[in-house]
Design a protein around this motif. Sequence first.
Motif, short mmCIF file in Angstrom:
data_model
loop_
_atom_site.label_atom_id
_atom_site.label_comp_id
_atom_site.label_asym_id
_atom_site.label_seq_id
_atom_site.Cartn_x
_atom_site.Cartn_y
_atom_site.Cartn_z
N VAL A 8 -8.18 2.44 1.70
CA VAL A 8 -8.20 3.56 0.50
C VAL A 8 -7.26 4.36 0.29
O VAL A 8 -6.75 5.00 1.15
N LYS A 9 -6.58 4.33 -0.83
CA LYS A 9 -5.52 5.20 -1.00
C LYS A 9 -5.69 6.12 -2.41
O LYS A 9 -5.93 5.59 -3.44
N ALA A 10 -5.51 7.48 -2.20
CA ALA A 10 -5.76 8.32 -3.23
C ALA A 10 -4.29 8.82 -4.13
O ALA A 10 -3.07 8.40 -3.50
N SER A 11 -4.25 9.40 -5.16
CA SER A 11 -3.39 9.68 -6.09
C SER A 11 -2.40 10.62 -5.32
O SER A 11 -1.07 10.73 -5.54
N ALA B 289 -1.13 6.55 7.47
CA ALA B 289 -2.61 6.71 7.67
C ALA B 289 -2.93 7.89 8.25
O ALA B 289 -2.48 8.43 9.04
N ASP B 290 -4.23 8.39 7.40
CA ASP B 290 -4.44 9.81 7.65
C ASP B 290 -5.92 9.68 8.25
O ASP B 290 -6.31 10.73 9.05
N ALA B 291 -6.62 8.51 8.25
CA ALA B 291 -7.98 8.43 9.19
C ALA B 291 -8.21 6.91 9.21
O ALA B 291 -7.75 6.04 8.37
N VAL B 292 -8.91 6.62 10.24
CA VAL B 292 -9.62 5.25 10.14
C VAL B 292 -11.12 5.62 10.40
O VAL B 292 -11.41 6.39 11.40
N LEU C 103 -8.18 6.43 -7.27
CA LEU C 103 -8.36 5.67 -5.73
C LEU C 103 -8.11 4.35 -6.22
O LEU C 103 -8.58 3.70 -7.12
N ALA C 104 -7.25 3.52 -5.04
CA ALA C 104 -7.04 2.25 -5.22
C ALA C 104 -7.63 1.74 -3.75
O ALA C 104 -7.43 2.57 -2.76
N VAL C 105 -8.08 0.70 -3.50
CA VAL C 105 -8.37 -0.09 -2.60
C VAL C 105 -8.11 -1.40 -2.32
O VAL C 105 -8.16 -2.18 -3.52
N TRP C 106 -7.91 -1.63 -1.18
CA TRP C 106 -7.35 -3.25 -0.83
C TRP C 106 -8.38 -3.82 0.32
O TRP C 106 -8.70 -3.03 1.04
N VAL D 162 0.92 -1.20 0.02
CA VAL D 162 0.31 -0.02 0.07
C VAL D 162 0.78 1.35 0.09
O VAL D 162 0.60 2.19 -0.63
N GLU D 163 1.79 1.39 0.90
CA GLU D 163 2.86 2.32 1.05
C GLU D 163 3.54 2.78 -0.52
O GLU D 163 3.59 3.99 -0.82
#
Length: 278
Positions: free
Chosen positions: A36-39, A74-77, A24-27, A16-17
């Motif tokens: 969820v990771k954004a560009s 991580a920016d949010a949970v 957007l990509a999701v695992w 993910v890192e």
Amino acid sequence: MDDVHSDWGDWLLRAVEEADPDGLAVWYLGCNGFVVKASDGTTLFVDPYLGTGDPPRTVRMIPVPFDPTDVREADAVLATHEHTDHVHGPSQAPILAGTGADFYAPDAGLDVVEEEDWTGEWDVAREQLVEVGEGDTFEVGGVTVHVAAANDPDADHPVSYVFEHAGRTFFHGGDARPGEAFERVGERFDIDLGVLAFGSVGRIPDKETGEPTRTRWYSDENMVVEAAAQLDLDRLLPTHWDMWKGLTADPTALFEHARSFDAPRRVEVHQIGDRTDV
């Protein structure tokens, strides 16, 4: 509180890192969890649960994909509702403590945080705990998050989330079932990918008596397709079918159930650890 242990090591978190998605990509983390990771690098965890259940009543059927103390970005949970496999101190508090991320949940979810004493048991500050409710909109990095209602009769206060970034829209419905709440979301948003909880009706021990009891916690084949149609999903990704002994299901059955409906236009089946782009 018990520590969480994974046999997978940290390879999924490092993947993910290292990822550099266009939008957007999701695992899929199994159960109902996602990264969820954004560009722009914004990274959010939704309903990550790394516990093994409460055997013999609830028995986890899939691996624990990572140790929460190994999370570095991580920016949010975010939590959709208060159930243990959605708000769980040993799974989520170490992520907050290690990254400084904020935790977003409805009031019933924050009640669990208080009961589990996240600020006392882990190095979590009260300022990291944010209550959300239907109709809220907020920004996390480059991701806009909309909080919507959800029809989950087993939860005290469930919500769903719509994530928007770079023209892509991802929807997480928690454990909710079909209802007017999803119809309103479908009317308001053009959703590229939506995840909905799917499972069988099974028999698990009653919490009080221990006797095997007929139990429905998630949408069956017809209900999950009905919910996807209400949301007018381009792509449906079923979740939760892999998790609990006695309540697992075959997601490939949804291909035939969805065939005669205009939406969802595509059903995708992912296993724990899989990535997809929105």
